[in-house]
Design a protein around this motif. Structure first.
Motif, PDB file in Angstrom:
ATOM      1  N   GLN A  45      33.840  49.267  48.268  1.00  0.00           N
ATOM      2  CA  GLN A  45      34.443  49.901  49.434  1.00  0.00           C
ATOM      3  C   GLN A  45      34.590  48.850  50.523  1.00  0.00           C
ATOM      4  N   MET A  46      35.824  48.664  50.983  1.00  0.00           N
ATOM      5  CA  MET A  46      36.114  47.612  51.949  1.00  0.00           C
ATOM      6  C   MET A  46      36.605  48.252  53.250  1.00  0.00           C
ATOM      7  N   ASN A  47      35.821  48.098  54.288  1.00  0.00           N
ATOM      8  CA  ASN A  47      36.165  48.643  55.608  1.00  0.00           C
ATOM      9  C   ASN A  47      36.394  47.508  56.593  1.00  0.00           C
ATOM     10  N   SER A  48      36.999  47.860  57.709  1.00  0.00           N
ATOM     11  CA  SER A  48      37.262  46.868  58.765  1.00  0.00           C
ATOM     12  C   SER A  48      37.906  45.618  58.190  1.00  0.00           C
ATOM     13  N   LEU A  49      38.912  45.829  57.381  1.00  0.00           N
ATOM     14  CA  LEU A  49      39.559  44.723  56.690  1.00  0.00           C
ATOM     15  C   LEU A  49      40.197  43.740  57.657  1.00  0.00           C
ATOM     16  N   LYS A  50      40.195  42.482  57.245  1.00  0.00           N
ATOM     17  CA  LYS A  50      40.779  41.396  58.027  1.00  0.00           C
ATOM     18  C   LYS A  50      41.840  40.700  57.176  1.00  0.00           C
ATOM     19  N   PRO A  51      42.809  40.060  57.806  1.00  0.00           N
ATOM     20  CA  PRO A  51      43.823  39.333  57.019  1.00  0.00           C
ATOM     21  C   PRO A  51      43.204  38.310  56.077  1.00  0.00           C
ATOM     22  N   GLU A  52      42.086  37.730  56.454  1.00  0.00           N
ATOM     23  CA  GLU A  52      41.443  36.735  55.589  1.00  0.00           C
ATOM     24  C   GLU A  52      40.781  37.347  54.357  1.00  0.00           C
ATOM     25  N   ASP A  53      40.753  38.669  54.273  1.00  0.00           N
ATOM     26  CA  ASP A  53      40.276  39.325  53.055  1.00  0.00           C
ATOM     27  C   ASP A  53      41.365  39.390  51.977  1.00  0.00           C
ATOM     28  N   THR A  54      42.568  39.008  52.329  1.00  0.00           N
ATOM     29  CA  THR A  54      43.669  39.014  51.369  1.00  0.00           C
ATOM     30  C   THR A  54      43.357  38.083  50.201  1.00  0.00           C
ATOM     31  N   ALA A  55      43.404  38.640  48.998  1.00  0.00           N
ATOM     32  CA  ALA A  55      43.060  37.869  47.807  1.00  0.00           C
ATOM     33  C   ALA A  55      43.272  38.750  46.583  1.00  0.00           C
ATOM     34  N   VAL A  56      43.189  38.130  45.421  1.00  0.00           N
ATOM     35  CA  VAL A  56      43.072  38.879  44.177  1.00  0.00           C
ATOM     36  C   VAL A  56      41.584  39.102  43.930  1.00  0.00           C
ATOM     37  N   TYR A  57      41.219  40.342  43.715  1.00  0.00           N
ATOM     38  CA  TYR A  57      39.823  40.712  43.502  1.00  0.00           C
ATOM     39  C   TYR A  57      39.575  40.956  42.016  1.00  0.00           C
ATOM     40  N   PHE A  58      38.521  40.335  41.514  1.00  0.00           N
ATOM     41  CA  PHE A  58      38.148  40.420  40.111  1.00  0.00           C
ATOM     42  C   PHE A  58      36.764  41.055  39.978  1.00  0.00           C
ATOM     43  N   CYS A  59      36.624  41.976  39.040  1.00  0.00           N
ATOM     44  CA  CYS A  59      35.291  42.479  38.748  1.00  0.00           C
ATOM     45  C   CYS A  59      34.691  41.686  37.589  1.00  0.00           C
ATOM     46  N   ASN A  60      33.389  41.713  37.537  1.00  0.00           N
ATOM     47  CA  ASN A  60      32.637  40.947  36.542  1.00  0.00           C
ATOM     48  C   ASN A  60      31.435  41.774  36.110  1.00  0.00           C
ATOM     49  N   MET A  61      31.155  41.786  34.814  1.00  0.00           N
ATOM     50  CA  MET A  61      29.992  42.522  34.321  1.00  0.00           C
ATOM     51  C   MET A  61      29.288  41.710  33.245  1.00  0.00           C
ATOM     52  N   GLN A  62      27.993  41.840  33.205  1.00  0.00           N
ATOM     53  CA  GLN A  62      27.162  41.226  32.174  1.00  0.00           C
ATOM     54  C   GLN A  62      26.803  42.321  31.177  1.00  0.00           C
ATOM     55  N   VAL A  63      27.402  42.229  30.006  1.00  0.00           N
ATOM     56  CA  VAL A  63      27.355  43.327  29.039  1.00  0.00           C
ATOM     57  C   VAL A  63      26.584  42.923  27.800  1.00  0.00           C
ATOM     58  N   VAL A  64      25.762  43.840  27.307  1.00  0.00           N
ATOM     59  CA  VAL A  64      25.171  43.697  25.976  1.00  0.00           C
ATOM     60  C   VAL A  64      25.895  44.683  25.073  1.00  0.00           C
ATOM     61  N   THR A  65      26.472  44.176  23.994  1.00  0.00           N
ATOM     62  CA  THR A  65      27.248  45.037  23.101  1.00  0.00           C
ATOM     63  C   THR A  65      26.332  45.780  22.130  1.00  0.00           C
ATOM     64  N   ASN A  66      26.903  46.737  21.444  1.00  0.00           N
ATOM     65  CA  ASN A  66      26.132  47.483  20.438  1.00  0.00           C
ATOM     66  C   ASN A  66      25.663  46.569  19.306  1.00  0.00           C
ATOM     67  N   ALA A  67      26.343  45.451  19.117  1.00  0.00           N
ATOM     68  CA  ALA A  67      25.924  44.492  18.099  1.00  0.00           C
ATOM     69  C   ALA A  67      24.878  43.523  18.617  1.00  0.00           C
ATOM     70  N   GLY A  68      24.489  43.696  19.865  1.00  0.00           N
ATOM     71  CA  GLY A  68      23.439  42.849  20.419  1.00  0.00           C
ATOM     72  C   GLY A  68      23.927  41.552  21.031  1.00  0.00           C
ATOM     73  N   ARG A  69      25.242  41.429  21.206  1.00  0.00           N
ATOM     74  CA  ARG A  69      25.778  40.222  21.809  1.00  0.00           C
ATOM     75  C   ARG A  69      25.801  40.347  23.326  1.00  0.00           C
ATOM     76  N   TYR A  70      25.562  39.207  23.980  1.00  0.00           N
ATOM     77  CA  TYR A  70      25.650  39.166  25.433  1.00  0.00           C
ATOM     78  C   TYR A  70      27.018  38.616  25.810  1.00  0.00           C
ATOM     79  N   LEU A  71      27.737  39.351  26.642  1.00  0.00           N
ATOM     80  CA  LEU A  71      29.055  38.926  27.083  1.00  0.00           C
ATOM     81  C   LEU A  71      29.136  38.963  28.605  1.00  0.00           C
ATOM     82  N   GLU A  72      29.822  37.982  29.159  1.00  0.00           N
ATOM     83  CA  GLU A  72      30.211  38.040  30.561  1.00  0.00           C
ATOM     84  C   GLU A  72      31.702  38.351  30.576  1.00  0.00           C
ATOM     85  N   VAL A  73      32.059  39.485  31.134  1.00  0.00           N
ATOM     86  CA  VAL A  73      33.416  40.001  31.027  1.00  0.00           C
ATOM     87  C   VAL A  73      34.050  40.065  32.418  1.00  0.00           C
ATOM     88  N   TRP A  74      35.333  39.718  32.464  1.00  0.00           N
ATOM     89  CA  TRP A  74      36.086  39.734  33.715  1.00  0.00           C
ATOM     90  C   TRP A  74      37.227  40.741  33.633  1.00  0.00           C
TER      91      TRP A  74
END
Length: 120
Positions: free
Chosen positions: A81-110
């Motif tokens: 949630q982004m409030n009081s936005l400023k022009p300098e907040d202009t950007a492409v925003y990416f989410c990132n998660m650290q996931v453990v799969t059902n096969a037990g693999r660790y993934l960093e996903v974007w």
């Protein structure tokens, strides 16, 4: 395997608010840390906010008091949630998660990124 799909973002005026969300799907056993990063034109990607699996949050100084990160573990989603936005907040925003799969693999996903534009 695991995909992140972002939604929200768009155009806002300075002082306004926007919310971006990111949902994970696929072969997921658990998710650890989640976060939001952004990249403005001509600049390097920077960390905006992170939230641990216990709910501990961390923010870059420039957004403290204006942005709030939250997560819904049941839905494998993270929000910013982004409030009081400023022009300098202009950007492409990416989410990132650290996931453990059902096969037990660790993934960093974007996510694919979502554009936030703040006009003055």
């Amino acid at each position: 395997q695991v995909q992140l799909v972002e939604s929200g973002g768009g155009l806002a005026q300075a002082g306004g608010s926007l919310r971006v969300s990111c949902a994970a799907s696929g072969s997921i056993a658990s998710i650890g840390g989640m976060g939001w990063y952004r990249q403005a034109p001509g600049k390097q990607r920077e960390r905006v906010a992170t939230i641990s699996n216990t709910g501990r949050t961390n923010y870059v100084d420039s957004v403290k008091g204006r942005f709030t990160i939250s997560r819904d573990n049941a839905k494998n989603t993270v929000h910013l949630q982004m409030n009081s936005l400023k022009p300098e907040d202009t950007a492409v925003y990416f989410c990132n998660m650290q996931v453990v799969t059902n096969a037990g693999r660790y993934l960093e996903v974007w996510g694919q990124g979502t554009l936030v534009t703040v006009s003055s």
